[in-house]
Design a protein around this motif. Structure first.
Motif, PDB file in Angstrom:
ATOM      1  N   ASN A 173      49.643   2.983  70.311  1.00 33.18           N
ATOM      2  CA  ASN A 173      49.484   1.767  69.520  1.00 33.18           C
ATOM      3  C   ASN A 173      49.502   2.123  68.039  1.00 33.18           C
ATOM      4  OD1 ASN A 173      46.620   2.081  68.392  1.00 33.18           O
ATOM      5  ND2 ASN A 173      46.299   2.398  70.588  1.00 33.18           N
ATOM      6  N   PRO A 174      49.637   1.101  67.163  1.00 35.39           N
ATOM      7  CA  PRO A 174      49.758   1.368  65.719  1.00 35.39           C
ATOM      8  C   PRO A 174      48.462   1.185  64.940  1.00 35.39           C
ATOM      9  CG  PRO A 174      50.449  -0.867  66.173  1.00 35.39           C
ATOM     10  CD  PRO A 174      50.020  -0.284  67.497  1.00 35.39           C
ATOM     11  N   TYR A 175      47.332   1.167  65.630  1.00 38.26           N
ATOM     12  CA  TYR A 175      46.062   0.865  64.960  1.00 38.26           C
ATOM     13  C   TYR A 175      45.282   2.131  64.618  1.00 38.26           C
ATOM     14  CZ  TYR A 175      47.427  -3.420  67.310  1.00 38.26           C
ATOM     15  OH  TYR A 175      48.141  -4.496  67.773  1.00 38.26           O
ATOM     16  N   SER A 231      54.504   5.506  62.598  1.00 42.11           N
ATOM     17  CA  SER A 231      54.695   4.680  63.785  1.00 42.11           C
ATOM     18  C   SER A 231      56.152   4.740  64.236  1.00 42.11           C
ATOM     19  CB  SER A 231      54.304   3.237  63.475  1.00 42.11           C
ATOM     20  OG  SER A 231      55.286   2.647  62.631  1.00 42.11           O
ATOM     21  N   ALA A 232      56.403   4.154  65.378  1.00 46.09           N
ATOM     22  CA  ALA A 232      57.776   4.115  65.899  1.00 46.09           C
ATOM     23  C   ALA A 232      58.692   3.286  65.007  1.00 46.09           C
ATOM     24  CB  ALA A 232      57.780   3.557  67.320  1.00 46.09           C
ATOM     25  N   THR A 233      58.121   2.384  64.234  1.00 45.17           N
ATOM     26  CA  THR A 233      58.909   1.546  63.321  1.00 45.17           C
ATOM     27  C   THR A 233      59.061   2.171  61.940  1.00 45.17           C
ATOM     28  OG1 THR A 233      56.907   0.342  62.717  1.00 45.17           O
ATOM     29  CG2 THR A 233      58.243  -0.570  64.504  1.00 45.17           C
ATOM     30  N   GLY A 234      58.461   3.352  61.755  1.00 49.71           N
ATOM     31  CA  GLY A 234      58.636   4.059  60.492  1.00 49.71           C
ATOM     32  C   GLY A 234      57.532   3.891  59.473  1.00 49.71           C
ATOM     33  N   ASP A 235      56.552   3.060  59.757  1.00 47.13           N
ATOM     34  CA  ASP A 235      55.415   2.924  58.845  1.00 47.13           C
ATOM     35  C   ASP A 235      54.627   4.217  58.826  1.00 47.13           C
ATOM     36  OD1 ASP A 235      54.995  -0.416  60.069  1.00 47.13           O
ATOM     37  OD2 ASP A 235      56.022   0.245  58.247  1.00 47.13           O
ATOM     38  N   SER A 286      57.221  14.684  74.797  1.00 49.28           N
ATOM     39  CA  SER A 286      57.799  14.221  76.059  1.00 49.28           C
ATOM     40  C   SER A 286      56.977  13.029  76.503  1.00 49.28           C
ATOM     41  CB  SER A 286      57.752  15.326  77.115  1.00 49.28           C
ATOM     42  OG  SER A 286      56.411  15.650  77.432  1.00 49.28           O
ATOM     43  N   GLY A 287      57.635  11.995  76.937  1.00 51.32           N
ATOM     44  CA  GLY A 287      56.919  10.774  77.278  1.00 51.32           C
ATOM     45  C   GLY A 287      56.985   9.773  76.148  1.00 51.32           C
ATOM     46  N   ARG A 288      56.583   8.545  76.456  1.00 50.93           N
ATOM     47  CA  ARG A 288      56.674   7.467  75.470  1.00 50.93           C
ATOM     48  C   ARG A 288      55.503   7.523  74.489  1.00 50.93           C
ATOM     49  NH1 ARG A 288      58.401   1.763  77.897  1.00 50.93           N
ATOM     50  NH2 ARG A 288      58.662   1.475  75.662  1.00 50.93           N
ATOM     51  N   THR A 289      55.823   7.425  73.214  1.00 48.39           N
ATOM     52  CA  THR A 289      54.787   7.414  72.182  1.00 48.39           C
ATOM     53  C   THR A 289      55.099   6.316  71.188  1.00 48.39           C
ATOM     54  OG1 THR A 289      55.975   8.976  70.772  1.00 48.39           O
ATOM     55  CG2 THR A 289      54.446   9.909  72.373  1.00 48.39           C
ATOM     56  N   PHE A 290      54.066   5.781  70.521  1.00 47.99           N
ATOM     57  CA  PHE A 290      54.315   4.824  69.459  1.00 47.99           C
ATOM     58  C   PHE A 290      53.981   5.437  68.113  1.00 47.99           C
ATOM     59  CE2 PHE A 290      55.310   0.628  68.086  1.00 47.99           C
ATOM     60  CZ  PHE A 290      54.655   0.506  66.883  1.00 47.99           C
ATOM     61  N   THR A 291      52.757   5.913  67.994  1.00 49.71           N
ATOM     62  CA  THR A 291      52.337   6.547  66.755  1.00 49.71           C
ATOM     63  C   THR A 291      52.217   8.051  66.965  1.00 49.71           C
ATOM     64  OG1 THR A 291      51.119   4.606  66.003  1.00 49.71           O
ATOM     65  CG2 THR A 291      50.510   6.721  65.027  1.00 49.71           C
ATOM     66  N   LEU A 292      52.764   8.790  66.030  1.00 51.57           N
ATOM     67  CA  LEU A 292      52.621  10.247  66.023  1.00 51.57           C
ATOM     68  C   LEU A 292      51.922  10.646  64.735  1.00 51.57           C
ATOM     69  CD1 LEU A 292      56.181  11.212  67.272  1.00 51.57           C
ATOM     70  CD2 LEU A 292      54.044  11.584  68.516  1.00 51.57           C
ATOM     71  N   GLY A 293      51.034  11.595  64.851  1.00 54.81           N
ATOM     72  CA  GLY A 293      50.274  11.997  63.667  1.00 54.81           C
ATOM     73  C   GLY A 293      50.109  13.497  63.568  1.00 54.81           C
ATOM     74  N   TRP A 294      49.818  13.929  62.340  1.00 56.61           N
ATOM     75  CA  TRP A 294      49.473  15.318  62.078  1.00 56.61           C
ATOM     76  C   TRP A 294      48.024  15.379  61.594  1.00 56.61           C
ATOM     77  CZ3 TRP A 294      52.396  19.289  63.506  1.00 56.61           C
ATOM     78  CH2 TRP A 294      53.769  19.103  63.646  1.00 56.61           C
ATOM     79  N   ARG A 302      60.330  10.998  61.611  1.00 52.58           N
ATOM     80  CA  ARG A 302      60.527  11.140  63.046  1.00 52.58           C
ATOM     81  C   ARG A 302      61.942  10.762  63.413  1.00 52.58           C
ATOM     82  NH1 ARG A 302      56.358   7.334  66.096  1.00 52.58           N
ATOM     83  NH2 ARG A 302      57.585   7.910  67.942  1.00 52.58           N
ATOM     84  N   ASP A 303      62.428  11.400  64.458  1.00 50.56           N
ATOM     85  CA  ASP A 303      63.730  11.096  65.040  1.00 50.56           C
ATOM     86  C   ASP A 303      63.450  10.537  66.426  1.00 50.56           C
ATOM     87  OD1 ASP A 303      66.179  11.156  66.358  1.00 50.56           O
ATOM     88  OD2 ASP A 303      66.865  12.920  65.276  1.00 50.56           O
ATOM     89  N   ASN A 304      63.517   9.221  66.553  1.00 47.50           N
ATOM     90  CA  ASN A 304      63.157   8.595  67.824  1.00 47.50           C
ATOM     91  C   ASN A 304      64.112   8.979  68.941  1.00 47.50           C
ATOM     92  OD1 ASN A 304      60.868   7.290  66.813  1.00 47.50           O
ATOM     93  ND2 ASN A 304      62.050   5.526  66.126  1.00 47.50           N
ATOM     94  N   ALA A 305      65.366   9.224  68.605  1.00 48.87           N
ATOM     95  CA  ALA A 305      66.336   9.608  69.629  1.00 48.87           C
ATOM     96  C   ALA A 305      65.974  10.962  70.242  1.00 48.87           C
ATOM     97  CB  ALA A 305      67.730   9.662  69.035  1.00 48.87           C
TER      98      ALA A 305
END
Length: 120
Positions: free
Chosen positions: A97-99, A49-53, A25-33, A68-71
């Motif tokens: 961020n993506p760093y 990342s949000a762009t799929g990298d 919930s909320g805005r995220t760019f990078t998600l990790g495990w 990830r499913d951004n929707a």
């Protein structure tokens, strides 16, 4: 504020498969495990990342797939060919961020974790 909820853990025999989910919930760019086995430090597993990298730890390359499913603001970890050494609590993490996506200390938001146990 970002909240993360993991699901999908459980007990599986070696060679089996599991799929973990992380609802954000909320805005995220990078998600990790990340995962933490008893008596060991928490370690990076995979991130996207949000762009799929995406990036994977060497120990899971070729066996795990992150998506990830951004929707739906949801991330998944498909785990195949599981080994007993994959046994751990798996944590979802998020940042804006993506760093340095494999560095756990750069992630400010964490879920409560889900247990994965692989029997031999």
């Amino acid at each position: 504020q970002v909240q993360l909820v993991e699901s999908g853990g459980g007990l599986v025999q070696a060679g089996g498969s599991l799929r973990l989910s992380c609802a954000a919930s909320g805005r995220t760019f990078t998600l990790g495990w990340f995962r933490q086995a008893p008596g060991k430090e928490r370690e990076f597993v995979a991130a996207i990342s949000a762009t799929g990298d995406s990036k994977y730890a060497d120990s899971v390359k070729g066996r795990f797939t992150i998506s990830r499913d951004n929707a739906k603001n949801t991330m998944y970890l498909q785990m195949n060919s599981l080994k007993p050494e994959d046994t751990a609590v798996y944590y979802c993490a998020a940042k804006s961020n993506p760093y340095y996506i494999d560095y756990l200390r750069t992630y400010p938001y964490w879920g409560q974790g889900t247990q994965v146990t692989v029997s031999s």
